[in-house]
Enzyme design. Structure first.
Site, PDB file in Angstrom:
ATOM      1  CG  ASN A 208      -0.217  -0.095   2.509  1.00  0.00           C
ATOM      2  OD1 ASN A 208       0.518   0.815   2.856  1.00  0.00           O
ATOM      3  ND2 ASN A 208      -0.392  -1.195   3.230  1.00  0.00           N
ATOM      4  N   PRO A 302      -3.351 -11.695  10.375  1.00  0.00           N
ATOM      5  CG  PRO A 302      -1.348 -12.176  11.487  1.00  0.00           C
ATOM      6  CD  PRO A 302      -2.022 -12.271  10.141  1.00  0.00           C
ATOM      7  CE  LYS A 338      -8.206  -2.994  15.006  1.00  0.00           C
ATOM      8  NZ  LYS A 338      -7.072  -3.103  14.101  1.00  0.00           N
TER       9      LYS A 338
HETATM   10  O1  C5P Z   1      -8.615  -2.340  11.637  1.00  0.00           O
HETATM   11  P1  C5P Z   1      -7.706  -1.317  11.065  1.00  0.00           P
HETATM   12  O2  C5P Z   1      -6.711  -1.918  10.113  1.00  0.00           O
HETATM   13  O3  C5P Z   1      -8.325  -0.165  10.422  1.00  0.00           O
HETATM   14  O4  C5P Z   1      -6.944  -0.751  12.348  1.00  0.00           O
HETATM   15  C1  C5P Z   1      -5.875   0.088  12.231  1.00  0.00           C
HETATM   16  C2  C5P Z   1      -4.953  -0.121  13.398  1.00  0.00           C
HETATM   17  O5  C5P Z   1      -4.702  -1.502  13.625  1.00  0.00           O
HETATM   18  C3  C5P Z   1      -3.588   0.479  13.149  1.00  0.00           C
HETATM   19  O6  C5P Z   1      -3.095   0.897  14.396  1.00  0.00           O
HETATM   20  C4  C5P Z   1      -2.787  -0.689  12.588  1.00  0.00           C
HETATM   21  O7  C5P Z   1      -1.402  -0.525  12.781  1.00  0.00           O
HETATM   22  C5  C5P Z   1      -3.347  -1.855  13.365  1.00  0.00           C
HETATM   23  N1  C5P Z   1      -3.392  -3.114  12.610  1.00  0.00           N
HETATM   24  C6  C5P Z   1      -2.612  -4.180  13.018  1.00  0.00           C
HETATM   25  N2  C5P Z   1      -2.682  -5.365  12.331  1.00  0.00           N
HETATM   26  C7  C5P Z   1      -3.500  -5.507  11.281  1.00  0.00           C
HETATM   27  C8  C5P Z   1      -4.307  -4.432  10.861  1.00  0.00           C
HETATM   28  C9  C5P Z   1      -4.216  -3.245  11.541  1.00  0.00           C
HETATM   29  O8  C5P Z   1      -1.838  -4.059  13.975  1.00  0.00           O
HETATM   30  N3  C5P Z   1      -3.552  -6.661  10.630  1.00  0.00           N
END
Ligand code: C5P
Length: 391
Positions: A208, A302, A338
């Site tokens: 990304n 994960p 979370k």
């Molecule tokens: O659920 P989402 O991806 O939008 O959440 C964003 C937050 O979760 C960020 O802090 C990102 O670093 C963390 N994250 C993570 N592992 C993932 C997806 C997101 O630690 N697989």
């Protein structure tokens, strides 16, 4: 910021950026520090000692050889110091330091010191990039010297590039950590940053647009606040911030393993744009072009942050959310799902790859918008907010 009771010996060497040292003395004094200025002979050609004397309230040290006292200024002046800060530090002065030369008052003070040493280099970009300068800097870092900056931008010679002395406010921000006076002293902080790269075959993958700038700024701000910082980084082109230990990873699975290996820690800040999905299998060999379409089956990755936050020994967890719309609603939902005490939200279109950002901090007390600023300034505000919540 309070530097009350701190004794700073500020070394000024010869360069146009010597004028910034005057502002630095003003800020140090304002923060409550006792400042003793020592100038090289070359520095006095750029700014007169009278300026520094007036700002620091103390006579400026300029010469090794003078008739008064016991002739031991080169020892006495650094004895009561908590830190020697050389700003600006010229290429020549860095070379002297790296070789342990002591042929003027300032270099002798640095060699005879019993405290930490930090330098804020300032020079032309070619001088900065020169193999000899980089060799000297590597030696200084190995000797435990903190190197602050330089910044990139317009240089006094009219060229543009790395070599500008950090702005005085940015030098100031680094001092509490260097002096063991920051709000996160003694705290272990793990930060994730950058994108992940999920392989499709040996030469292709899903990734990304995250540049890693925000995560690196957060790691720097935490280190400035005195924390012991481990930065788990996906692929980026960025330099490791000073004083930060960096672990490089590529995939979400590698990032998860690297983060879990760093636990327990006191604070976990997940800034990385972790890929939500990865190809179910990565081809062992390069996929050849065919005439028809190609289907990739994706499986979920994960969620590192959710997993760390759900542990019985969970650190203080901070999440980031980059949304394209309805920021407050999505960010708050994410924070609650979370179970995070703090989440920083921003609009993806306003931040990805850019040098500045406009963060909104969400915690149990509500939303706290930060005005748009460069990512390091935003990161410092985030760390200050986090430190207040923890205390
Ligand atoms: O659920 P989402 O991806 O939008 O959440 C964003 C937050 O979760 C960020 O802090 C990102 O670093 C963390 N994250 C993570 N592992 C993932 C997806 C997101 O630690 N697989």
């Amino acid at each position: 910021m309070s530097l009350a009771d701190k004794n700073i010996l500020l070394g000024v060497t010869g360069g146009v950026a010597a004028y910034k040292a005057a502002e630095l003395v003003r800020l140090l004094v304002k923060a409550g520090a006792q400042v003793q200025v020592a100038m090289t002979e070359a520095a006095t050609h750029f700014v007169g000692p009278a300026t520094f004397q007036a700002l620091s309230g103390k006579p400026v040290l300029t010469a090794l050889w003078h008739a008064d006292g016991d002739g031991m200024d080169h020892i006495h002046a650094s004895r009561g110091a908590d830190l020697i800060l050389v700003a600006p530090a010229s290429a020549d002065f860095l070379a002297k330091l790296a070789h342990g030369r002591a042929d003027d008052l300032l270099s002798t003070l640095c060699l005879a010191r019993a405290c930490s040493l930090a330098v804020a280099p300032a020079m032309n970009r070619e001088m900065w990039a020169a193999a000899a300068t980089q060799r000297n800097l590597a030696q200084l870092r190995a000797d435990g010297v903190s190197v602050l900056g330089p910044a990139e931008g317009e240089l006094a010679c009219g060229e543009t590039g790395p070599g500008r002395m950090l702005e005085p406010a940015d030098v100031m921000a680094a001092l509490p950590g260097l002096l063991g006076a920051g709000p996160l002293v003694g705290t272990r902080v793990v930060v994730t940053a950058g994108p992940t790269f999920e392989p499709i075959d040996p030469v292709r993958g899903l990734t990304n647009l995250s540049s890693g700038k925000m995560g690196y700024a957060v790691a720097q701000a935490a280190a400035e606040a005195g924390a012991a910082v481990c930065l788990v980084s996906g692929p980026t082109c960025l330099a490791t911030p000073p004083g930060v230990r960096r672990v490089d990873v590529r995939t979400a699975a590698e990032m998860r393993a690297a983060v879990l290996a760093e636990l327990p820690c006191a604070v976990f800040i997940a800034v990385a744009a972790v890929a939500d999905y990865r190809p179910e299998t990565a081809a062992g060999q390069k996929i050849k072009k065919g005439t028809g379409g190609l289907e990739l089956r994706l499986v979920p990755n994960p969620d590192i942050l959710a997993e760390v936050a759900a542990r019985p020994d969970a650190p203080f967890c901070v999440g980031f959310a980059a949304e394209t719309e309805r920021l407050a609603e999505h960010a708050e939902t994410k924070r609650r799902k979370k179970k995070l005490p703090l989440l920083a939200g921003n609009l993806a279109q306003d931040t990805l790859g850019q040098d500045s950002a406009e963060l909104v901090l969400f915690d149990d007390r509500g939303a706290h918008p930060l005005p748009r600023a460069d990512k390091l300034a935003q990161a410092r505000s985030l760390i200050a907010h986090l430190a207040t919540l923890r205390s």
